[in-house]
Design a protein around this motif. Structure first.
Motif, PDB file in Angstrom:
ATOM      1  N   CYS A  32      -5.229  21.826  33.707  1.00 13.04           N
ATOM      2  CA  CYS A  32      -6.543  22.066  34.307  1.00 13.04           C
ATOM      3  C   CYS A  32      -6.525  23.425  35.012  1.00 13.04           C
ATOM      4  CB  CYS A  32      -6.878  20.960  35.297  1.00 13.04           C
ATOM      5  SG  CYS A  32      -8.363  21.283  36.242  1.00 13.04           S
ATOM      6  N   CYS A  35      -7.210  22.490  39.231  1.00 11.71           N
ATOM      7  CA  CYS A  35      -6.181  21.837  40.060  1.00 11.71           C
ATOM      8  C   CYS A  35      -4.773  22.084  39.528  1.00 11.71           C
ATOM      9  CB  CYS A  35      -6.459  20.341  40.207  1.00 11.71           C
ATOM     10  SG  CYS A  35      -6.219  19.380  38.702  1.00 11.71           S
ATOM     11  N   CYS A  46     -10.419  17.120  32.960  1.00 11.37           N
ATOM     12  CA  CYS A  46      -9.410  16.840  33.973  1.00 11.37           C
ATOM     13  C   CYS A  46      -9.564  15.396  34.442  1.00 11.37           C
ATOM     14  CB  CYS A  46      -9.569  17.791  35.152  1.00 11.37           C
ATOM     15  SG  CYS A  46      -8.390  17.442  36.469  1.00 11.37           S
ATOM     16  N   ASN A  48      -8.045  14.154  37.155  1.00  8.11           N
ATOM     17  CA  ASN A  48      -7.760  14.040  38.581  1.00  8.11           C
ATOM     18  C   ASN A  48      -9.075  13.775  39.315  1.00  8.11           C
ATOM     19  OD1 ASN A  48      -7.223  14.467  41.246  1.00  8.11           O
ATOM     20  ND2 ASN A  48      -6.446  16.565  41.010  1.00  8.11           N
ATOM     21  N   CYS A  51     -10.499  16.362  41.581  1.00  9.98           N
ATOM     22  CA  CYS A  51     -10.802  17.687  41.047  1.00  9.98           C
ATOM     23  C   CYS A  51     -12.290  17.745  40.724  1.00  9.98           C
ATOM     24  CB  CYS A  51      -9.958  17.923  39.799  1.00  9.98           C
ATOM     25  SG  CYS A  51     -10.114  19.573  39.122  1.00  9.98           S
TER      26      CYS A  51
HETATM   27 ZN   LIG Z   1      -8.328  19.435  37.654  1.00  4.81          ZN
END
Ligand SMILES: [Zn+2]
Lengths: 149, 389
Positions: A32, A35, A46, A48, A51
């Motif tokens: 990514c 992040c 992504c 996360n 994020c």
């Molecule tokens: Zn990310």
């Protein structure tokens, strides 16, 4: 090379998750841009939750030298969808940490078992045959092989 | 925690590889009616039912919860199913506690079951849960994942295949004292070491069976519990923690268990588990996992695990008996397994353990573990601290 061998093809078990010979052997992950998190299998967005998710995902070839974190030798024949050879051949499995800090699990190259595997060993990422498909093609995937460094 | 919650009754079926004599709802009825009888309760006393069942493909029938609701006594009452894989049973118990603690319900029945005898090959189903692409096609599965965790544990803790065998021998011996246990077989260290290797270093006798059976536990508010049971068992601490198998974040089950236990201990005011807890019913389907609990549950430091195994720390006559019931290694009706840990821990506090009773239990510990270690998948850990006070 005989005609028969010339027709025998190498096909990836999953397209885009690793390089194919004659390229250098690498597992392909996503990174990514926001992040800086790595994702394997490769991800389109992504994953996360912290994020912002509007960052671009970059395809990266992971380093192909790592350390064996954990391993086993599978002595029972797993049911389908595993393509077990007949007669069944036990196979090693391992979890290898790669330079990016990612640990990946996979099979260990044939010829290695509890007599020569050890936690902490140096391992190379290799692309080897996983099984032969119904057309006689070699289905390829990443495996790990003890390295002598 | 909201209002205080106690356990007032438990009920279990005899566990077997296949219950040919009855249907799935019959097993649920058996466990439920035994739990009610345990505290001389009737269905009128029950306000809500939480039901547990793991992957239903194992049971050979879809939506088994609908078929079992009546046998669990759910008519005209709230009913819900909970499913967190191997941790299903303890998640069911947690949901029952949340119901009572909230103050909305006074008495809640937690009942969980599995009928694994209906599936010709549990591994086929578990493989398809593990991960359909990355894992099962590549020959990665739950057993070799635990075997990998074990190889890493042997390196970190210094235990050997013999130490694992000692745990297996102890548990098989304990199962003889438990009238509900599935496997009741004599096993020696040599038998374990000579049994077929499943995934090195795990041999057949280091691994759990698959069982048919059901378990029920009744949870009640403080006021009701004191009235319903001569010795109510108080839920003094509990925690549940989810982890995701993410590449690059290899924490593994051990770290997750350590963290969950710390949270449950904090809630229960346990700061020296070895002095304060007298019996442990941990969720260990493989011998190597039980051994690592000695450390992750705070009974010793990592370097002392081997010493404790060799000195019989977890045996019935040891300092802190682990799984007097014979544990998951001898009985594993998947969806019910983690609830059995809680039922057995409660039985110890109540003093109803008969031949498997540990003397003078004031605090007992039960854990649950489930989910799948496949990449991107979740695993679940639960820890519950039960006490006489
Ligand atoms: Zn990310």
């Amino acid at each position: 090379m005989s005609d028969q061998n010339a027709q025998k093809k190498q096909v990836p078990a999953i397209q885009g998750w690793f390089t194919m010979p004659p390229q250098e052997p690498h597992i392909i992950a996503s990174k990514c841009s926001l992040c800086k998190g790595y994702f394997f299998p490769p991800a389109q967005v992504c994953r996360n939750p912290n994020c912002k998710k509007d960052g671009a995902m970059e395809s990266v070839m992971l380093g192909n030298k790592g350390k064996l974190e954990a391993w086993s030798v599978n002595y029972f024949s797993p049911p389908p969808p595993y393509h077990a050879p007949d007669p069944f051949v036990p196979f090693g499995v391992g979890m290898v940490s790669l330079p990016e800090g990612i640990s990946i699990t996979g099979q260990i190259s044939s010829g290695y078992d509890e007599k020569n595997l050890e936690v902490g060993m140096d391992m190379d990422v290799v692309i080897e045959k996983l099984y032969e498909d119904s057309q006689g093609n070699d289905v390829m995937a990443w495996k790990f092989k003890p390295a002598h460094r | 925690m909201g209002q205080r919650v106690g356990i007032v009754a438990t009920g279990q079926t005899r566990y077997r590889s296949k219950r040919k004599d009855c249907s799935a709802p019959d097993m649920v009825y058996e466990a439920t009616s035994r739990a009610l009888a345990d505290a001389a309760l009737t269905l009128k006393d029950i306000d809500a039912i939480i039901f547990g069942l793991a992957p239903e493909a194992l049971d050979g029938i879809n939506s088994m919860d609908k078929w079992c609701a009546d046998a669990a006594g759910a008519r005209n009452k709230p009913f819900m199913r909970v499913h967190t894989g191997g941790a299903t049973g303890s998640s069911v118990a947690n949901a029952a506690v949340y119901h009572v603690a909230s103050g909305m319900f006074d008495t809640v029945l937690a009942v969980a079951m599995e009928r694994v005898g209906e599936t010709p090959d549990a591994q086929t189903i578990l493989n398809r849960i593990y991960d359909p692409v990355v894992a099962s096609d590549f020959g990665l599965n739950i057993i070799n994942h635990v075997a990998m965790e074990t190889s890493r544990g042997m390196e970190a803790y210094g235990f050997t295949e013999e130490h694992m065998a000692m745990i297996s021998v102890k548990n098989h011996l304990n199962a003889f004292n438990n009238p509900y246990a599935h496997l009741q077989i004599n096993v020696s260290v040599e038998d374990v070491l000579k049994s077929p290797v499943v995934c090195w270093p795990l041999k057949l006798l280091d691994c759990c069976p698959r069982s048919d059976g059901a378990c029920a536990v009744v949870f009640a508010s403080e006021k009701k519990a004191k009235r319903m049971a001569p010795v109510p068992v108080w839920v003094n601490g509990m925690a549940a923690l989810t982890d995701i198998t993410v590449p690059g974040e290899i924490r593994g089950g051990q770290e997750q268990i350590r963290l969950t236990a710390a949270r449950a201990y904090q809630m229960a005011g346990i700061d020296h588990p070895r002095e304060q807890i007298q019996v442990v019913e941990c969720y260990a389907p493989f011998s190597s996992l039980e051994l690592m609990y000695y450390e992750t549950l705070g009974f010793c430091e990592r370097k002392d695990v081997v010493k404790l195994v060799e000195s019989g720390f977890g045996a019935m006559d040891g300092e802190v008996p682990f799984v007097p019931s014979g544990g998951v290694m001898c009985t594993n009706p998947i969806g019910a397994t983690a609830l059995i840990r809680i039922a057995e821990a409660a039985i110890q506090v109540m003093g109803k353990g008969e031949k498997r009773q540990v003397p003078d239990v004031t605090n007992a510990l039960a854990t649950g573990y489930g989910g799948s270690p496949g990449p991107g998948s979740a695993s679940f850990v639960t820890v519950m601290v039960l006490g006489k006070k």
